[in-house]
Each structure stands twice: as structure tokens, then as C-alpha cells.
Design a protein around this motif. Sequence first.
Motif, short mmCIF file in Angstrom:
data_model
loop_
_atom_site.label_atom_id
_atom_site.label_comp_id
_atom_site.label_asym_id
_atom_site.label_seq_id
_atom_site.Cartn_x
_atom_site.Cartn_y
_atom_site.Cartn_z
N GLU A 103 4.97 -6.66 4.21
CA GLU A 103 5.07 -5.60 5.20
C GLU A 103 3.95 -4.81 5.69
N LEU A 104 3.20 -4.61 4.73
CA LEU A 104 1.72 -4.03 4.93
C LEU A 104 0.82 -4.79 5.38
N ARG A 140 -0.81 -4.67 9.25
CA ARG A 140 -2.10 -4.63 9.62
C ARG A 140 -2.61 -5.84 10.53
N GLN A 141 -1.77 -6.89 10.34
CA GLN A 141 -2.20 -7.96 11.32
C GLN A 141 -1.92 -7.64 12.73
N LEU A 142 -0.68 -7.22 13.04
CA LEU A 142 -0.10 -6.71 14.32
C LEU A 142 -1.04 -5.70 15.08
N LYS A 143 -1.70 -4.76 14.19
CA LYS A 143 -2.50 -3.91 14.77
C LYS A 143 -3.86 -4.36 15.30
#
Length: 82
Positions: free
Chosen positions: A71-72, A76-79
Amino acid sequence: MEQIFTSYNNPKGNAETERMIKTIKEEVIWINEFGSFEEAREVIGRWIEIDYNRLYVHSELGYLSPEEFEELYWGRQLKKVA
């Protein structure tokens, strides 16, 4: 899966495997009574698949469970994309 042999005088050669076996014994085998080998195989397999691979806290993942780590990571990838 490929079988790999380590030398008999290499104490670190098999450390990860030995640690995993110890964890299975501590978390599953020693605290349960099994009626058959098949029952033991099923319970151990379920523990590995559900508890260990999804929920168990791993030091290599910063003391997060694989689900928390994933999830983390994806958060971070989506951000980065946004």
C-alpha cells in the motif's frame, strides 16, 4: 523452483531457510496438534499464504507487513504520477 546447494562449512549459506523453518515451527507447528500429515500441510500452507505472505511483519520491509508495504509503495508511485 531451483534447488541450490550450499557448502557445509558456510554458516550464512542457508540462514534465510533456517529462519523460515524456525518461524513455521514457532508460529504453527509447536502450538497446534494435527490429526494427520494432510491437516498439517493444509494449516501450514494456509499460514504461509495468508499470515506470513500478507500480514506478518518483516524486518526487510521496514517492519511492515507485505500488505502495508505494498500500500505504501503504490501510494508513493501514484503520487509520482499525479
